[in-house]
Design a protein around this motif. Structure first.
Motif, PDB file in Angstrom:
ATOM      1  N   LEU A   1       0.827  -1.212   0.000  1.00 53.73           N
ATOM      2  CA  LEU A   1       0.000   0.000   0.000  1.00 53.73           C
ATOM      3  C   LEU A   1       0.860   1.261   0.000  1.00 53.73           C
ATOM      4  O   LEU A   1       0.397   2.333  -0.392  1.00 53.73           O
ATOM      5  CB  LEU A   1      -0.933   0.007   1.224  1.00 53.73           C
ATOM      6  CG  LEU A   1      -2.030  -1.077   1.237  1.00 53.73           C
ATOM      7  CD1 LEU A   1      -2.776  -1.040   2.566  1.00 53.73           C
ATOM      8  CD2 LEU A   1      -2.992  -0.875   0.071  1.00 53.73           C
ATOM      9  N   GLU A   2       2.110   1.136   0.418  1.00 54.08           N
ATOM     10  CA  GLU A   2       3.031   2.276   0.442  1.00 54.08           C
ATOM     11  C   GLU A   2       3.980   2.158  -0.752  1.00 54.08           C
ATOM     12  O   GLU A   2       4.890   1.327  -0.749  1.00 54.08           O
ATOM     13  CB  GLU A   2       3.822   2.302   1.745  1.00 54.08           C
ATOM     14  CG  GLU A   2       4.742   3.508   1.881  1.00 54.08           C
ATOM     15  CD  GLU A   2       5.478   3.539   3.210  1.00 54.08           C
ATOM     16  OE1 GLU A   2       6.455   4.298   3.310  1.00 54.08           O
ATOM     17  OE2 GLU A   2       5.082   2.807   4.142  1.00 54.08           O
ATOM     18  N   PRO A   3       3.816   2.925  -1.819  1.00 53.85           N
ATOM     19  CA  PRO A   3       4.617   2.803  -3.047  1.00 53.85           C
ATOM     20  C   PRO A   3       6.118   2.881  -2.768  1.00 53.85           C
ATOM     21  O   PRO A   3       6.589   3.745  -2.023  1.00 53.85           O
ATOM     22  CB  PRO A   3       4.151   3.981  -3.903  1.00 53.85           C
ATOM     23  CG  PRO A   3       2.763   4.260  -3.411  1.00 53.85           C
ATOM     24  CD  PRO A   3       2.794   3.991  -1.930  1.00 53.85           C
ATOM     25  N   GLY A   4       6.854   1.952  -3.369  1.00 54.44           N
ATOM     26  CA  GLY A   4       8.313   1.945  -3.265  1.00 54.44           C
ATOM     27  C   GLY A   4       8.864   1.289  -2.013  1.00 54.44           C
ATOM     28  O   GLY A   4      10.074   1.036  -1.925  1.00 54.44           O
ATOM     29  N   LYS A   5       8.001   1.006  -1.041  1.00 53.84           N
ATOM     30  CA  LYS A   5       8.485   0.498   0.250  1.00 53.84           C
ATOM     31  C   LYS A   5       9.019  -0.933   0.144  1.00 53.84           C
ATOM     32  O   LYS A   5      10.120  -1.234   0.618  1.00 53.84           O
ATOM     33  CB  LYS A   5       7.349   0.546   1.281  1.00 53.84           C
ATOM     34  CG  LYS A   5       7.764   0.113   2.696  1.00 53.84           C
ATOM     35  CD  LYS A   5       8.714   1.115   3.322  1.00 53.84           C
ATOM     36  CE  LYS A   5       8.988   0.792   4.768  1.00 53.84           C
ATOM     37  NZ  LYS A   5       9.976   1.717   5.368  1.00 53.84           N
TER      38      LYS A   5
END
Length: 700
Positions: free
Chosen positions: A29-33
């Motif tokens: 849900l958190e882009p790039g994480k």
């Protein structure tokens, strides 16, 4: 597929991308994480997914990634101390801050199971060290646990809990069995919460540790944490060989990793990241360059290791290297042509592990030949005659070892081979110490021409069905100590050996022999056939010395011939209720609990007896004993025999280099065997007469 999963697919493969979508929906849900966390913890690798699946390690991988993403996974909070928490589950915790404090705990470990940490002075400088001792630890006897298991009561009774010092305090929980069991350094999966919830938090607070729980939950085989806090997959490893170990400083492990990276301890070495020049052969490096101007030659070597290595020694003077790739199974065949035109074929799997070795002209393998090459499946060297110690040690895949020309088997050859089933070394005259030790799947052992068998040969081998040792003259300690039903020299009911010297613990757990014929033996060590109930007849007519617990569980034995035996130690035939005839006319010394449970013996002639121990035939009231040279004042109990042992070093535990021998007058004396008998003038009889007289005068 979203952008993050595309990045993961490119670096770690499509299967890994699918796995991440299943395991980490919240992080995605958190882009790039998620790509960031993966790359912070693992170099790019197409093997990571298959390694996780092969080890069934989805949960461990998930826990690590959630933890690194700062998402806690099942870590209970606690304001209690580790000491109080462990007390609740029956442990007393001790902290160790110096070598002396560490050494206090040696007493809890069997001699061959002591921790490596006891050997090095600098361990406390590198690790936070604790011992958790179960309340009943002193009551548990190692000999009662004949089938060691990582999760049994003895294993858990003494826990060595330690943490790395530094930025990441990874925990390690070690079994009391140490390396006797697999994964000994991964008790409770190295997860403190599995001992008692809240223990991780309590250690962190009490000692200001940063446990991270990742290493506690992430223990994927063949992955190691490096200095950059990333896990590298390694294909082979060994300890460096230098002067540090002599100075009591721990040598570093050297790991050969994917993409030609080497980890020296946790330091990352990229000097060999040139695949066009260097090929990793498990834990070796093949340099295929050749520059006449710079005098560069093709060679095989190890990083920072100068220890003897027969594999390297036999690959000198390389003239040509050909490489063939199998696209179907991704194996590589490397054909090395030497300057004398000898050809060596080495096959690597997709992880650069050596799986096949072929050398039709190899006659002397030298020391450490392919030791720690765990994945070797085929060893084709039909002309091999000699080898140094550690030949093919620590292998996991080899099933057969058939060497028709091998003249002498070196120490620790084939030790800890996990699935080895057949060994044929019929031409060998000598079998070295620890040969095939812990080869638990072994079925057949052929060594008909071996005259000497070393200590710990075929120790911990339980499933063996056939053992041929017809020429053996010396058999060392613990030979076949765990075999319960093995056919020896063609018979499963009659044990006939030509050995003169038999060490401690030989066949100590065997259960099926009925007749024992040892008519060439001169000394037999402790616990010989101590568990076999079916024995009916025993003959060892030339034998001089018998150690303690000789056939101690032989309930059905009826006749015993020991015509020349002079020393019998404790627990001799202690459960032989049915024995009706025994010939021990020459015995001089008898230990404790001699024929303890016998009920049927009518007469016993022991005219040469000088001393005897406690509980001498205590349950047989009808036996008539004739002992013309023994009066009450001459009786010397075992306690005093032990004093004599200490004073004169006369009776000691037997091993292959027996402590007894015959001098030129055929008197039994203590000596040592180092290729020839070491004789002395003072006979055993004179020693005992003098000491007994001094003792009796003092007592009167």
């Amino acid at each position: 597929m979203n952008k993050d999963l595309e990045i993961i697919k490119k670096k770690y493969g499509e299967n890994m991308a699918h796995l991440c979508r299943t395991l980490f929906p919240t992080i995605l849900l958190e882009p790039g994480k998620l790509p960031e966390v993966l790359q912070d913890n693992f170099p790019a690798s197409k093997n990571l997914y298959s390694d996780i699946k092969e080890a069934n390690y989805d949960n461990g991988f998930q826990s690590l990634i959630y933890n690194k993403a700062k998402i806690k996974v099942n870590i209970a909070e606690s304001d209690n101390t580790p000491f109080n928490l462990l007390k609740k589950v029956g442990y007393t915790l001790y902290e160790c801050n110096n070598k002396g404090e560490v050494d206090r705990f040696k007493k809890y470990y069997a001699d061959n199971e002591k921790l490596c940490s006891f050997n090095y002075d600098d361990t406390v400088e590198r690790r936070h060290m604790f011992f958790a001792i179960k309340d009943n630890a002193n009551e548990l006897r190692r000999e009662d646990f004949t089938n060691p298991n990582l999760n049994d009561e003895y294993s858990k009774s003494v826990l060595y809990i330690s943490f790395n010092k530094g930025r990441l305090n990874a925990p390690k929980i070690t079994s009391r069995y140490n390396t006797t069991v697999n994964n000994c350094d991964a008790m409770y999966s190295n997860n403190l919460e599995n001992i008692i919830p809240g223990l991780t938090s309590s250690f962190e607070k009490e000692y200001k540790l940063n446990v991270y729980n990742s290493n506690g939950l992430f223990n994927l085989p063949n992955y190691i944490l490096a200095k950059d806090n990333r896990y590298y997959r390694y294909n082979g490893y060994y300890k460096e060989h230098n002067e540090q170990e002599k100075n009591h400083v721990s040598p570093k492990n050297i790991y050969y990793c994917e993409n030609n990276v080497i980890l020296y301890g946790d330091e990352i070495i990229r000097d060999f990241c040139m695949p066009e020049r260097y090929i990793f052969l498990e834990n070796y490096i093949l340099d295929i360059s050749h520059d006449k101007d710079k005098d560069d030659k093709k060679r095989v070597f190890k990083y920072k290791d100068d220890s003897p290595d027969g594999f390297i020694d036999n690959l000198q003077d390389i003239s040509k290297v050909d490489i063939y790739r199998d696209k179907k199974n991704k194996n590589k065949k490397i054909i090395i042509t030497k300057e004398n035109n000898d050809i060596v074929e080495i096959t690597l799997n997709q992880n650069n592990n050596i799986i096949k070795y072929k050398n039709e002209n190899l006659e002397n393998a030298g020391e450490n030949f392919l030791s720690q090459c765990e994945y070797l499946e085929e060893f084709d060297c039909p002309k091999l005659k000699k080898a140094g110690k550690n030949l093919l040690r620590l292998n996991k895949k080899l099933k057969k070892f058939i060497q028709p020309e091998l003249e002498e088997v070196p120490d620790e050859c084939l030790a800890f081979n996990e699935i080895l089933e057949v060994i044929d070394v019929d031409k060998a005259k000598k079998i070295g110490n620890d040969f095939a030790n812990s080869c638990r799947e072994l079925l057949i052992f052929k060594a008909d021409n071996a005259t000497e068998i070393g200590n710990d040969v075929l120790q911990w081998v339980r499933k063996i069905q056939v053992a041929n040792i017809k020429s053996s003259e010396k058999i060392g300690n613990k030979f076949l100590n765990m075999a319960k039903d093995v056919k020896i020299n063609g018979s499963s009911e009659t044990l006939k050996l030509n050995a003169k010297y038999i060490g401690d613990g030989v066949l100590s757990n065997h259960e099926c022999f009925k007749k024992i014929i040892l008519d060439e033996s001169e000394s037999i060590g402790n616990s010989f056939l101590s568990n076999d109930e079916k024995i009916e007849y025993i003959s060892a007519k030339k034998n001089k010395v018998i150690g303690s617990f000789f056939c101690s569980n032989a309930k059905n034995v009826q006749q015993v011939e020991l015509n020349e035996t002079e020393i019998i130690e404790d627990e001799f035939l202690s459960n032989a209720k049915k024995i009706g005839k025994i010939n021990i006319n020459n015995v001089r010394i008898i230990g404790d609990r001699f024929l303890k449970n016998n009920e049927k013996l009518d007469a016993l002639n022991i005219d040469n007896l000088k001393s005897y121990g406690y509980e001498f035939i205590p349950n047989n009231r009808k036996v008539k004993i004739h002992a013309s040279n023994l009066s009450l004042k001459d009786k010397v109990y075992t306690t005093h025999i032990r004093k004599i042992k200490k004073t004169f070093e006369v009776i000691k535990k037997l091993n292959i280099y027996n402590k007894y021998s015959l001098n030129n007058n055929q008197e039994l004396i203590r000596g040592s065997y180092n290729g020839s008998m070491n004789t002395r003038n003072d006979s055993l009889d004179n020693m005992f007469n003098d000491t007994t007289e001094k003792y009796n005068n003092k007592r009167r």
